[in-house]
Scaffold this active site. Structure first.
Site, PDB file in Angstrom:
ATOM      1  CE1 TYR A   1      -3.561   2.053   0.474  1.00  0.00           C
ATOM      2  CE2 TYR A   1      -2.702   3.349   2.586  1.00  0.00           C
ATOM      3  CZ  TYR A   1      -3.696   3.129   1.009  1.00  0.00           C
ATOM      4  OH  TYR A   1      -4.696   4.578   1.333  1.00  0.00           O
TER       5      TYR A   1
ATOM      6  CE  LYS B   1      -3.411   4.825  -1.794  1.00  0.00           C
ATOM      7  NZ  LYS B   1      -4.746   6.145  -2.524  1.00  0.00           N
TER       8      LYS B   1
END
Length: 249
Positions: free
Chosen positions: A157, A161
């Site tokens: 993740y 990002k």
């Protein structure tokens, strides 16, 4: 301020709940005609659209998995036919599959990369077709504080990002001459379904890292997105707004 997005068409991906829901409602409150994207929960998307309509706004729901090219194309074609060319794109759709690096399965890596990065790529590439013809557009990508600070258990993740920030800057450079602004918002820990499942001990540990000693609200992110979508930010591109209560400075 209510009509600062009047006659603009806004697509919010992953808009059936949480931050995406708040963004969709807030953009509509500022005058935009909102395309509410969802991938699975039709009832939740309908609820968002109904809230917007009850408040006097315009909204329609559109089903598409943002990481599937054919579905993205079908969604944009439907939006253009029903609401008009997309003026504002909010790349909010994203997933998590948390695990420690040494335990992370290849599928957990691949699926997060596929939705969070490929989804942003496919929607952005399709949106700029209409924006370039109109020589106008606002693209707002939802990143995260973990894309800057990292977070144990979120190797995949965090990578996506951080990648979203690189995409934001590159797109800003490529599209500026066509009147298209591309910016990002990096939320910290926000009160959503995702954080609601955390234990009190985990929440307390996060709050210790936040100088303002509180989690953010989806509306905090929606306010920032509305600013980036509006004429108020016309001299701003390639930038990231950090909303994290001081957690990352």
């Amino acid at each position: 301020m209510k009509d600062m997005l009047k006659d603009k068409v806004a697509l919010v991906t992953g808009a059936s709940r949480g931050i995406g829901k708040a963004i969709a409602i807030h953009l509509a409150a500022n005058g935009a005609k909102v395309a509410v994207n969802y991938s699975s929960s039709e009832s939740s998307a309908i609820e968002v659209a109904e809230i917007i309509k009850k408040n006097g706004g315009t909204a329609e729901i559109f089903k598409a998995r943002v990481n599937v090219e054919s579905e993205v194309e079908e969604m944009f074609t439907a939006i253009e036919k029903s609401l008009g060319v997309v003026d504002i794109l909010v790349n909010n759709a994203g997933i998590t599959k948390d695990n420690l690096l040494m335990r992370m399965k290849t599928e957990e890596w691949d699926s997060v990369i596929d939705v969070n990065l490929k989804g942003t790529f496919l929607c952005t590439r399709r949106a700029v077709k209409g924006m370039m013809k109109n020589r106008y557009g606002k693209i707002i990508n939802i990143s995260s504080v973990v894309g800057f600070a990292g977070n144990a258990g979120q190797f995949n993740y965090s990578a996506t990002k951080a990648g979203v920030i690189g995409m934001t800057k590159s797109a800003a450079l490529e599209l500026a001459s066509r009147g298209i602004r591309v910016n990002a918002v990096a939320p910290g820990f926000i009160e959503t379904d995702m954080t609601a499942s955390l234990t009190d001990e985990v929440k307390a540990a996060y709050l210790e890292k936040i100088p303002l000693k509180s989690l953010g609200k989806p509306e905090d992110i929606a306010n920032a997105v509305a600013y980036l979508a509006s004429p108020l930010s016309d001299y701003m591109t390639g930038q990231t707004l950090h909303l994290n209560g001081g957690m990352y400075l």
